[in-house]
Design a protein around this motif. Sequence first.
Motif, PDB file in Angstrom:
ATOM      1  N   GLU A 111     -21.997  14.367   8.094  1.00  0.00           N
ATOM      2  CA  GLU A 111     -22.474  13.137   8.734  1.00  0.00           C
ATOM      3  C   GLU A 111     -21.355  12.408   9.450  1.00  0.00           C
ATOM      4  OE1 GLU A 111     -24.608  10.628   6.033  1.00  0.00           O
ATOM      5  OE2 GLU A 111     -25.656  12.329   5.144  1.00  0.00           O
ATOM      6  N   ALA A 112     -20.104  12.670   9.037  1.00  0.00           N
ATOM      7  CA  ALA A 112     -18.964  11.988   9.646  1.00  0.00           C
ATOM      8  C   ALA A 112     -17.831  12.983   9.836  1.00  0.00           C
ATOM      9  CB  ALA A 112     -18.509  10.834   8.775  1.00  0.00           C
ATOM     10  N   LEU A 113     -16.984  12.674  10.791  1.00  0.00           N
ATOM     11  CA  LEU A 113     -15.835  13.518  11.090  1.00  0.00           C
ATOM     12  C   LEU A 113     -14.610  12.612  11.163  1.00  0.00           C
ATOM     13  CD1 LEU A 113     -14.610  16.248  12.079  1.00  0.00           C
ATOM     14  CD2 LEU A 113     -15.120  15.455  14.409  1.00  0.00           C
ATOM     15  N   VAL A 114     -13.525  13.051  10.541  1.00  0.00           N
ATOM     16  CA  VAL A 114     -12.271  12.299  10.574  1.00  0.00           C
ATOM     17  C   VAL A 114     -11.245  13.143  11.318  1.00  0.00           C
ATOM     18  CG1 VAL A 114     -10.411  11.268   9.216  1.00  0.00           C
ATOM     19  CG2 VAL A 114     -12.764  11.179   8.369  1.00  0.00           C
ATOM     20  N   ARG A 115     -10.625  12.548  12.316  1.00  0.00           N
ATOM     21  CA  ARG A 115      -9.544  13.198  13.048  1.00  0.00           C
ATOM     22  C   ARG A 115      -8.298  12.350  12.853  1.00  0.00           C
ATOM     23  NH1 ARG A 115     -10.248  14.824  18.977  1.00  0.00           N
ATOM     24  NH2 ARG A 115      -8.234  15.668  18.426  1.00  0.00           N
ATOM     25  N   ALA A 116      -7.173  13.012  12.608  1.00  0.00           N
ATOM     26  CA  ALA A 116      -5.926  12.271  12.390  1.00  0.00           C
ATOM     27  C   ALA A 116      -4.772  12.994  13.051  1.00  0.00           C
ATOM     28  CB  ALA A 116      -5.653  12.110  10.899  1.00  0.00           C
ATOM     29  N   ARG A 117      -3.757  12.218  13.368  1.00  0.00           N
ATOM     30  CA  ARG A 117      -2.543  12.749  13.964  1.00  0.00           C
ATOM     31  C   ARG A 117      -1.386  11.945  13.372  1.00  0.00           C
ATOM     32  NH1 ARG A 117      -2.438  12.747  20.271  1.00  0.00           N
ATOM     33  NH2 ARG A 117      -4.371  13.777  19.769  1.00  0.00           N
ATOM     34  N   ILE A 118      -0.297  12.642  13.053  1.00  0.00           N
ATOM     35  CA  ILE A 118       0.886  11.963  12.525  1.00  0.00           C
ATOM     36  C   ILE A 118       2.096  12.443  13.299  1.00  0.00           C
ATOM     37  CG2 ILE A 118       1.251  13.675  10.701  1.00  0.00           C
ATOM     38  CD1 ILE A 118       2.275  11.365   8.936  1.00  0.00           C
ATOM     39  N   GLY A 119       2.998  11.539  13.571  1.00  0.00           N
ATOM     40  CA  GLY A 119       4.223  11.875  14.280  1.00  0.00           C
ATOM     41  C   GLY A 119       5.326  10.913  13.890  1.00  0.00           C
ATOM     42  N   GLN A 120       6.530  11.268  14.302  1.00  0.00           N
ATOM     43  CA  GLN A 120       7.668  10.415  13.976  1.00  0.00           C
ATOM     44  C   GLN A 120       8.256   9.882  15.273  1.00  0.00           C
ATOM     45  OE1 GLN A 120      10.576  12.211  11.404  1.00  0.00           O
ATOM     46  NE2 GLN A 120      11.148  10.211  10.605  1.00  0.00           N
ATOM     47  N   LEU A 121       8.469   8.580  15.312  1.00  0.00           N
ATOM     48  CA  LEU A 121       9.023   7.923  16.483  1.00  0.00           C
ATOM     49  C   LEU A 121      10.538   8.123  16.524  1.00  0.00           C
ATOM     50  CD1 LEU A 121       7.001   4.585  16.282  1.00  0.00           C
ATOM     51  CD2 LEU A 121       6.488   6.603  17.671  1.00  0.00           C
ATOM     52  N   ALA A 122      11.136   7.798  17.642  1.00  0.00           N
ATOM     53  CA  ALA A 122      12.584   7.954  17.803  1.00  0.00           C
ATOM     54  C   ALA A 122      13.369   7.118  16.801  1.00  0.00           C
ATOM     55  CB  ALA A 122      12.983   7.571  19.237  1.00  0.00           C
ATOM     56  N   ASP A 123      12.800   5.970  16.382  1.00  0.00           N
ATOM     57  CA  ASP A 123      13.507   5.117  15.414  1.00  0.00           C
ATOM     58  C   ASP A 123      13.295   5.574  13.967  1.00  0.00           C
ATOM     59  OD1 ASP A 123      10.903   4.341  14.900  1.00  0.00           O
ATOM     60  OD2 ASP A 123      11.203   2.236  15.427  1.00  0.00           O
ATOM     61  N   GLY A 124      12.587   6.687  13.761  1.00  0.00           N
ATOM     62  CA  GLY A 124      12.397   7.240  12.420  1.00  0.00           C
ATOM     63  C   GLY A 124      11.107   6.833  11.753  1.00  0.00           C
ATOM     64  N   ARG A 125      10.414   5.840  12.303  1.00  0.00           N
ATOM     65  CA  ARG A 125       9.161   5.415  11.688  1.00  0.00           C
ATOM     66  C   ARG A 125       8.074   6.455  11.919  1.00  0.00           C
ATOM     67  NH1 ARG A 125       7.493  -0.091  14.003  1.00  0.00           N
ATOM     68  NH2 ARG A 125       8.228   0.937  15.891  1.00  0.00           N
ATOM     69  N   LEU A 126       7.079   6.447  11.018  1.00  0.00           N
ATOM     70  CA  LEU A 126       5.918   7.321  11.157  1.00  0.00           C
ATOM     71  C   LEU A 126       4.844   6.601  11.968  1.00  0.00           C
ATOM     72  CD1 LEU A 126       5.580   8.618   7.482  1.00  0.00           C
ATOM     73  CD2 LEU A 126       6.664   9.783   9.393  1.00  0.00           C
ATOM     74  N   ARG A 127       4.163   7.363  12.818  1.00  0.00           N
ATOM     75  CA  ARG A 127       3.009   6.821  13.532  1.00  0.00           C
ATOM     76  C   ARG A 127       1.818   7.680  13.107  1.00  0.00           C
ATOM     77  NH1 ARG A 127       3.076   6.710  19.792  1.00  0.00           N
ATOM     78  NH2 ARG A 127       3.294   8.926  19.445  1.00  0.00           N
ATOM     79  N   VAL A 128       0.843   7.017  12.490  1.00  0.00           N
ATOM     80  CA  VAL A 128      -0.362   7.713  12.033  1.00  0.00           C
ATOM     81  C   VAL A 128      -1.534   7.139  12.813  1.00  0.00           C
ATOM     82  CG1 VAL A 128      -1.832   8.259  10.065  1.00  0.00           C
ATOM     83  CG2 VAL A 128       0.636   7.985   9.735  1.00  0.00           C
ATOM     84  N   GLN A 129      -2.314   8.040  13.420  1.00  0.00           N
ATOM     85  CA  GLN A 129      -3.519   7.634  14.138  1.00  0.00           C
ATOM     86  C   GLN A 129      -4.688   8.369  13.487  1.00  0.00           C
ATOM     87  OE1 GLN A 129      -2.170   9.246  17.874  1.00  0.00           O
ATOM     88  NE2 GLN A 129      -1.795   7.189  18.697  1.00  0.00           N
ATOM     89  N   TYR A 130      -5.775   7.650  13.263  1.00  0.00           N
ATOM     90  CA  TYR A 130      -6.966   8.324  12.745  1.00  0.00           C
ATOM     91  C   TYR A 130      -8.198   7.691  13.365  1.00  0.00           C
ATOM     92  CZ  TYR A 130      -8.256   4.520   9.596  1.00  0.00           C
ATOM     93  OH  TYR A 130      -8.661   3.319   9.082  1.00  0.00           O
ATOM     94  N   ARG A 131      -9.269   8.500  13.414  1.00  0.00           N
ATOM     95  CA  ARG A 131     -10.563   8.041  13.927  1.00  0.00           C
ATOM     96  C   ARG A 131     -11.651   8.640  13.056  1.00  0.00           C
ATOM     97  NH1 ARG A 131      -9.530   9.078  20.315  1.00  0.00           N
ATOM     98  NH2 ARG A 131      -7.976   7.446  20.537  1.00  0.00           N
ATOM     99  N   VAL A 132     -12.686   7.842  12.805  1.00  0.00           N
ATOM    100  CA  VAL A 132     -13.853   8.299  12.056  1.00  0.00           C
ATOM    101  C   VAL A 132     -15.037   8.261  13.024  1.00  0.00           C
ATOM    102  CG1 VAL A 132     -15.374   7.891  10.080  1.00  0.00           C
ATOM    103  CG2 VAL A 132     -12.918   7.360   9.905  1.00  0.00           C
ATOM    104  N   PHE A 133     -15.734   9.409  13.142  1.00  0.00           N
ATOM    105  CA  PHE A 133     -16.875   9.518  14.053  1.00  0.00           C
ATOM    106  C   PHE A 133     -18.168   9.711  13.274  1.00  0.00           C
ATOM    107  CE2 PHE A 133     -13.230  11.031  16.471  1.00  0.00           C
ATOM    108  CZ  PHE A 133     -13.376  10.367  17.666  1.00  0.00           C
ATOM    109  N   ASP A 134     -19.208   9.074  13.721  1.00  0.00           N
ATOM    110  CA  ASP A 134     -20.570   9.302  13.212  1.00  0.00           C
ATOM    111  C   ASP A 134     -21.111  10.493  14.000  1.00  0.00           C
ATOM    112  OD1 ASP A 134     -23.283   9.391  12.667  1.00  0.00           O
ATOM    113  OD2 ASP A 134     -23.598   7.229  12.961  1.00  0.00           O
ATOM    114  N   VAL A 135     -21.264  11.626  13.303  1.00  0.00           N
ATOM    115  CA  VAL A 135     -21.666  12.858  13.963  1.00  0.00           C
ATOM    116  C   VAL A 135     -23.059  12.727  14.570  1.00  0.00           C
ATOM    117  CG1 VAL A 135     -22.137  15.320  13.621  1.00  0.00           C
ATOM    118  CG2 VAL A 135     -20.166  14.259  12.515  1.00  0.00           C
ATOM    119  N   PHE A 136     -24.009  12.144  13.828  1.00  0.00           N
ATOM    120  CA  PHE A 136     -25.385  12.056  14.316  1.00  0.00           C
ATOM    121  C   PHE A 136     -25.527  10.982  15.391  1.00  0.00           C
ATOM    122  CE2 PHE A 136     -26.108  13.723   9.942  1.00  0.00           C
ATOM    123  CZ  PHE A 136     -26.523  14.987  10.338  1.00  0.00           C
ATOM    124  N   GLY A 137     -24.806   9.885  15.240  1.00  0.00           N
ATOM    125  CA  GLY A 137     -24.902   8.806  16.223  1.00  0.00           C
ATOM    126  C   GLY A 137     -24.042   9.056  17.444  1.00  0.00           C
TER     127      GLY A 137
END
Length: 190
Positions: free
Chosen positions: A5-31
């Motif tokens: 019913e739902a899909l989660v997509r995520a991406r993680i990376g490291q910035l030049a200053d060493g911090r982590l950048r995490v992006q995620y999205r949750v999709f309603d598959v039926f909607g």
Amino acid sequence: AIGAEALVRARIGQLADGRLRVQYRVFDVFGGQQLVGQQLLAAPPDWRRIAHKIADGIYTALTGDAEALRGLNLRLSEEVEERRRVEAELRAAEAGLREAEKLAALGQMSAAVSHELSQPVAALRTYLAGLRLLLRQQREAEAAETLGHVDRIVERMTAITRELKALARRGGRDEAVPPPVVDLAGAAAA
């Protein structure tokens, strides 16, 4: 079709200053729409905090019940705090118990030492009173015999204190040199 019913997509990376950048999205598959999407930045040691925020965001997006999640988190925090408080009290009580056990053992040992030394001291007093009387009456042979008894009592007391010193040195690794034995009877006769 995966039947979700739902899909989660995520991406993680490291910035030049060493911090982590995490992006995620949750999709309603039926909607066919995005329910939530977020980008989070954090230092690498804070990755667990980020993971909790993502889980909270996904839970809220899927259930629509942010208050229930906050309530659960609050109760969990209270339980964790209570557990820490009880553990601290337990550690304090255990430390107090260990201290009480040490004091009890010290009290028992003190009583035993006092008993072991008070008997020879009482005997010494008796022998010395008799020795004074014998010397006043000029009964030197009996006085010399009494000095022999005094000498044996002093040896016994020396042995007791030597054993206590050895015990204090954890099994007597550093054996104390015994004091020289003085022949009081011979000294008095001379």
